[in-house]
Design a protein around this motif. Structure first.
Motif, PDB file in Angstrom:
ATOM      1  N   GLU A  99     -48.098  32.924   4.943  1.00  6.98           N
ATOM      2  CA  GLU A  99     -48.174  31.632   6.192  1.00  6.98           C
ATOM      3  C   GLU A  99     -46.620  30.593   5.117  1.00  6.98           C
ATOM      4  O   GLU A  99     -45.878  30.570   6.347  1.00  6.98           O
ATOM      5  N   ILE A 100     -46.572  31.781   3.746  1.00  7.60           N
ATOM      6  CA  ILE A 100     -45.948  31.050   3.033  1.00  7.60           C
ATOM      7  C   ILE A 100     -44.395  31.872   3.442  1.00  7.60           C
ATOM      8  O   ILE A 100     -43.089  30.778   3.484  1.00  7.60           O
ATOM      9  N   THR A 101     -44.057  32.925   4.033  1.00 10.57           N
ATOM     10  CA  THR A 101     -43.038  33.176   4.719  1.00 10.57           C
ATOM     11  C   THR A 101     -43.099  32.520   6.333  1.00 10.57           C
ATOM     12  O   THR A 101     -41.672  32.214   6.280  1.00 10.57           O
ATOM     13  N   ARG A 102     -43.753  32.152   6.842  1.00  7.34           N
ATOM     14  CA  ARG A 102     -43.069  31.896   8.938  1.00  7.34           C
ATOM     15  C   ARG A 102     -42.493  30.590   8.325  1.00  7.34           C
ATOM     16  O   ARG A 102     -42.035  30.107   9.241  1.00  7.34           O
ATOM     17  N   GLN A 103     -43.806  30.019   7.701  1.00  8.27           N
ATOM     18  CA  GLN A 103     -43.587  28.553   7.605  1.00  8.27           C
ATOM     19  C   GLN A 103     -42.292  28.436   6.892  1.00  8.27           C
ATOM     20  O   GLN A 103     -41.417  26.609   7.268  1.00  8.27           O
ATOM     21  N   LEU A 104     -41.473  29.063   5.526  1.00 13.92           N
ATOM     22  CA  LEU A 104     -40.476  28.437   4.823  1.00 13.92           C
ATOM     23  C   LEU A 104     -39.020  28.982   6.639  1.00 13.92           C
ATOM     24  O   LEU A 104     -38.104  28.051   6.873  1.00 13.92           O
ATOM     25  N   VAL A 105     -39.095  29.620   7.075  1.00 12.83           N
ATOM     26  CA  VAL A 105     -38.780  30.555   8.284  1.00 12.83           C
ATOM     27  C   VAL A 105     -38.402  28.890   9.116  1.00 12.83           C
ATOM     28  O   VAL A 105     -37.577  29.156  10.179  1.00 12.83           O
ATOM     29  N   GLU A 106     -40.144  28.683   9.990  1.00  8.15           N
ATOM     30  CA  GLU A 106     -39.754  28.086  10.384  1.00  8.15           C
ATOM     31  C   GLU A 106     -39.660  26.385   9.845  1.00  8.15           C
ATOM     32  O   GLU A 106     -38.811  25.619  11.128  1.00  8.15           O
ATOM     33  N   HIS A 107     -39.427  25.635   8.673  1.00  8.51           N
ATOM     34  CA  HIS A 107     -38.969  24.657   8.530  1.00  8.51           C
ATOM     35  C   HIS A 107     -38.501  24.380   7.973  1.00  8.51           C
ATOM     36  O   HIS A 107     -37.409  23.218   8.087  1.00  8.51           O
ATOM     37  N   LEU A 108     -37.077  25.203   7.368  1.00  2.68           N
ATOM     38  CA  LEU A 108     -35.973  25.222   6.875  1.00  2.68           C
ATOM     39  C   LEU A 108     -34.669  25.664   7.455  1.00  2.68           C
ATOM     40  O   LEU A 108     -35.024  27.371   8.484  1.00  2.68           O
ATOM     41  N   PRO A 109     -34.122  24.360   7.916  1.00  2.00           N
ATOM     42  CA  PRO A 109     -32.611  25.177   8.026  1.00  2.00           C
ATOM     43  C   PRO A 109     -32.636  25.803   7.522  1.00  2.00           C
ATOM     44  O   PRO A 109     -30.977  26.593   8.080  1.00  2.00           O
ATOM     45  N   ALA A 110     -31.734  26.017   6.301  1.00  2.15           N
ATOM     46  CA  ALA A 110     -31.678  27.033   5.290  1.00  2.15           C
ATOM     47  C   ALA A 110     -32.347  27.018   4.204  1.00  2.15           C
ATOM     48  O   ALA A 110     -32.881  26.265   3.991  1.00  2.15           O
ATOM     49  N   MET A 111     -31.816  27.801   2.927  1.00  5.60           N
ATOM     50  CA  MET A 111     -33.438  28.316   2.041  1.00  5.60           C
ATOM     51  C   MET A 111     -32.072  28.703   0.825  1.00  5.60           C
ATOM     52  O   MET A 111     -31.479  28.700   0.782  1.00  5.60           O
ATOM     53  N   VAL A 112     -32.648  27.100   0.375  1.00  4.51           N
ATOM     54  CA  VAL A 112     -31.684  27.261  -1.267  1.00  4.51           C
ATOM     55  C   VAL A 112     -33.377  27.928  -2.470  1.00  4.51           C
ATOM     56  O   VAL A 112     -34.497  26.921  -2.769  1.00  4.51           O
ATOM     57  N   THR A 113     -32.590  29.461  -2.705  1.00  5.28           N
ATOM     58  CA  THR A 113     -33.731  29.653  -3.428  1.00  5.28           C
ATOM     59  C   THR A 113     -33.766  30.055  -4.453  1.00  5.28           C
ATOM     60  O   THR A 113     -32.458  30.836  -5.034  1.00  5.28           O
ATOM     61  N   PRO A 114     -34.625  30.930  -5.513  1.00  2.00           N
ATOM     62  CA  PRO A 114     -34.698  31.282  -6.768  1.00  2.00           C
ATOM     63  C   PRO A 114     -34.294  32.698  -7.059  1.00  2.00           C
ATOM     64  O   PRO A 114     -34.079  33.545  -5.795  1.00  2.00           O
ATOM     65  N   ARG A 115     -33.856  33.313  -7.794  1.00  2.10           N
ATOM     66  CA  ARG A 115     -33.735  34.462  -7.802  1.00  2.10           C
ATOM     67  C   ARG A 115     -34.850  35.392  -7.942  1.00  2.10           C
ATOM     68  O   ARG A 115     -35.018  37.178  -7.155  1.00  2.10           O
ATOM     69  N   TRP A 116     -36.029  35.471  -7.325  1.00  6.63           N
ATOM     70  CA  TRP A 116     -37.029  36.470  -6.689  1.00  6.63           C
ATOM     71  C   TRP A 116     -36.726  37.040  -5.579  1.00  6.63           C
ATOM     72  O   TRP A 116     -37.307  37.751  -5.083  1.00  6.63           O
ATOM     73  N   VAL A 117     -35.894  35.840  -5.059  1.00  4.56           N
ATOM     74  CA  VAL A 117     -35.694  36.914  -3.904  1.00  4.56           C
ATOM     75  C   VAL A 117     -34.927  38.101  -3.206  1.00  4.56           C
ATOM     76  O   VAL A 117     -35.276  38.779  -2.281  1.00  4.56           O
ATOM     77  N   ARG A 118     -34.397  38.398  -4.599  1.00  4.38           N
ATOM     78  CA  ARG A 118     -34.096  39.342  -5.159  1.00  4.38           C
ATOM     79  C   ARG A 118     -35.421  40.836  -4.945  1.00  4.38           C
ATOM     80  O   ARG A 118     -34.886  41.662  -5.245  1.00  4.38           O
ATOM     81  N   THR A 119     -36.275  40.758  -5.068  1.00  3.59           N
ATOM     82  CA  THR A 119     -37.415  40.994  -5.763  1.00  3.59           C
ATOM     83  C   THR A 119     -38.366  42.230  -4.265  1.00  3.59           C
ATOM     84  O   THR A 119     -38.291  41.733  -3.128  1.00  3.59           O
ATOM     85  N   ARG A 120     -38.073  43.364  -4.845  1.00  6.31           N
ATOM     86  CA  ARG A 120     -38.059  44.279  -3.886  1.00  6.31           C
ATOM     87  C   ARG A 120     -39.984  44.410  -3.949  1.00  6.31           C
ATOM     88  O   ARG A 120     -40.228  44.555  -4.729  1.00  6.31           O
ATOM     89  N   THR A 121     -40.277  44.464  -2.517  1.00  2.62           N
ATOM     90  CA  THR A 121     -41.705  44.589  -1.995  1.00  2.62           C
ATOM     91  C   THR A 121     -42.355  45.486  -0.858  1.00  2.62           C
ATOM     92  O   THR A 121     -40.861  45.828  -0.258  1.00  2.62           O
ATOM     93  N   GLN A 122     -43.420  45.941  -0.412  1.00  7.77           N
ATOM     94  CA  GLN A 122     -43.389  46.371   0.380  1.00  7.77           C
ATOM     95  C   GLN A 122     -44.706  46.399   1.126  1.00  7.77           C
ATOM     96  O   GLN A 122     -45.899  46.837   1.051  1.00  7.77           O
ATOM     97  N   PRO A 123     -44.529  45.145   2.546  1.00  6.25           N
ATOM     98  CA  PRO A 123     -45.375  44.734   2.630  1.00  6.25           C
ATOM     99  C   PRO A 123     -46.354  44.775   4.105  1.00  6.25           C
ATOM    100  O   PRO A 123     -45.581  45.966   4.215  1.00  6.25           O
ATOM    101  N   ILE A 124     -47.249  44.534   4.329  1.00  5.14           N
ATOM    102  CA  ILE A 124     -48.012  46.083   5.279  1.00  5.14           C
ATOM    103  C   ILE A 124     -48.851  45.302   6.192  1.00  5.14           C
ATOM    104  O   ILE A 124     -49.240  44.181   5.518  1.00  5.14           O
ATOM    105  N   ALA A 125     -48.861  45.767   7.406  1.00  6.79           N
ATOM    106  CA  ALA A 125     -49.848  44.654   8.244  1.00  6.79           C
ATOM    107  C   ALA A 125     -51.362  44.504   7.874  1.00  6.79           C
ATOM    108  O   ALA A 125     -51.919  45.550   7.001  1.00  6.79           O
ATOM    109  N   ILE A 126     -51.876  43.691   8.223  1.00  7.01           N
ATOM    110  CA  ILE A 126     -53.393  43.043   8.086  1.00  7.01           C
ATOM    111  C   ILE A 126     -54.302  43.981   9.057  1.00  7.01           C
ATOM    112  O   ILE A 126     -55.110  45.126   8.146  1.00  7.01           O
ATOM    113  N   ASP A 127     -53.646  44.863  10.103  1.00  7.96           N
ATOM    114  CA  ASP A 127     -54.099  45.717  10.935  1.00  7.96           C
ATOM    115  C   ASP A 127     -54.730  47.285  10.074  1.00  7.96           C
ATOM    116  O   ASP A 127     -55.297  47.565  10.085  1.00  7.96           O
TER     117      ASP A 127
END
Length: 298
Positions: free
Chosen positions: A153-181
């Protein structure tokens, strides 16, 4: 283990409400532990129980062969002590009830890294759940993509609500997202599996991505432009306040999650694929499924 009774603690939450019907469909008899059983109207049988009340947990577990533990207190200032006490209570009660397996959904993260309080707490819970002598199966996941999940929800709402993003360095951190199913598929697959007892597994989707890449891909799928401007001095505290302005995520919960975003959370050991063999979903497909589910329930 088909046909035997299984308890799901946290069965009304984001993961639990998807796991319970999957367990029922697989032939298990399911008890859903909730503090308000009179309000439950889903599959399985609701039983009263509160992880802070040992007697109620023991009663809920009586006669069960296995249990899932999907409980956390991220929205509390003292979530570490709360979660530790709850896990110790549940582990002791499971041992007293003669439960054969506890399955816990924890968090990815390299133990050699300086883990955030959130991830340290998840590790502590893993150990405390086995304090009563019951074999524990741990599935460690990173961001779970699905409608209603806090990180998603954080990801979806940031994309939905912001025309541009001012972000901290953690946006460079790697992750391995997984589908709920796919998370649910793993959770069901390890239940009663002899090769899953007393083991820790790492689970993730097909793609390893930086947070910035995840945001950009959601924006592309949603047909929204999203320029990203990194700002190194945006602290976790300011980030959580910023999230509270542009999303409906609770400030405490957001802060606890953001603190974890400095830790790389990727699968190092794919051993779970030998126990529950299937090809997990890619990130784009997981995003599309989450967005479609949201449209269905709105």
């Amino acid at each position: 283990m088909s046909g035997e009774e299984v308890l799901v603690a946290g069965g009304t939450g984001f993961v639990g409400r998807r796991l319970v019907p999957a367990l029922v469909e697989s032939g298990r008899t399911v008890r859903v532990m909730t503090r308000r059983p009179e309000e439950y109207d889903g599959p399985g049988t609701a039983v009263g129980g509160d992880v802070s009340d040992a007697a109620s947990v023991e009663e809920a577990l009586a006669g069960t062969s296995a249990a899932y533990y999907l409980v956390h207190s991220l929205g509390s200032d003292d979530f570490e002590s709360r979660d530790a006490a709850a896990a110790a209570t549940f582990g002791a009660a499971a041992g007293a009830a003669g439960v054969g397996q506890v399955v816990y959904l924890g968090g990815l993260g390299d133990d050699t890294d300086e883990l955030s309080p959130h991830l340290r707490s998840r590790r502590e819970v893993e150990g405390l759940l086995g304090s009563g002598g019951v074999p524990v199966t741990v599935l460690r996941a990173g961001i779970i993509v699905g409608h209603g999940g806090i990180s998603w929800e954080i990801t979806r709402q940031l994309v939905e609500h912001l025309p541009a993003m001012v972000t901290p360095r953690w946006v460079r951190t790697r992750t391995q997202p997984i589908a709920i199913d796919d998370v649910v598929r793993y959770l069901v697959g390890v239940l009663g599996h002899p090769d899953a007892l007393d083991r820790v597994f790492e689970i993730g989707g097909r793609d390893v991505l930086a947070y910035a890449q995840m945001l950009k891909r959601v924006a592309a799928i949603s047909h929204r432009p999203l320029p990203i401007v990194p700002v190194p001095l945006l602290t976790p505290g300011l980030s959580s306040l910023w999230l509270s302005l542009v999303t409906d995520v609770d400030v405490r919960t957001g802060r606890n999650l953001i603190d974890s975003m400095v830790n790389e959370v990727v699968v190092r050991d794919p051993a779970v694929r030998e126990v529950v063999p299937f090809e997990p979903m890619g990130y784009d497909d997981a995003v599309k499924a989450a967005l479609e589910e949201r449209l269905e329930v709105l």
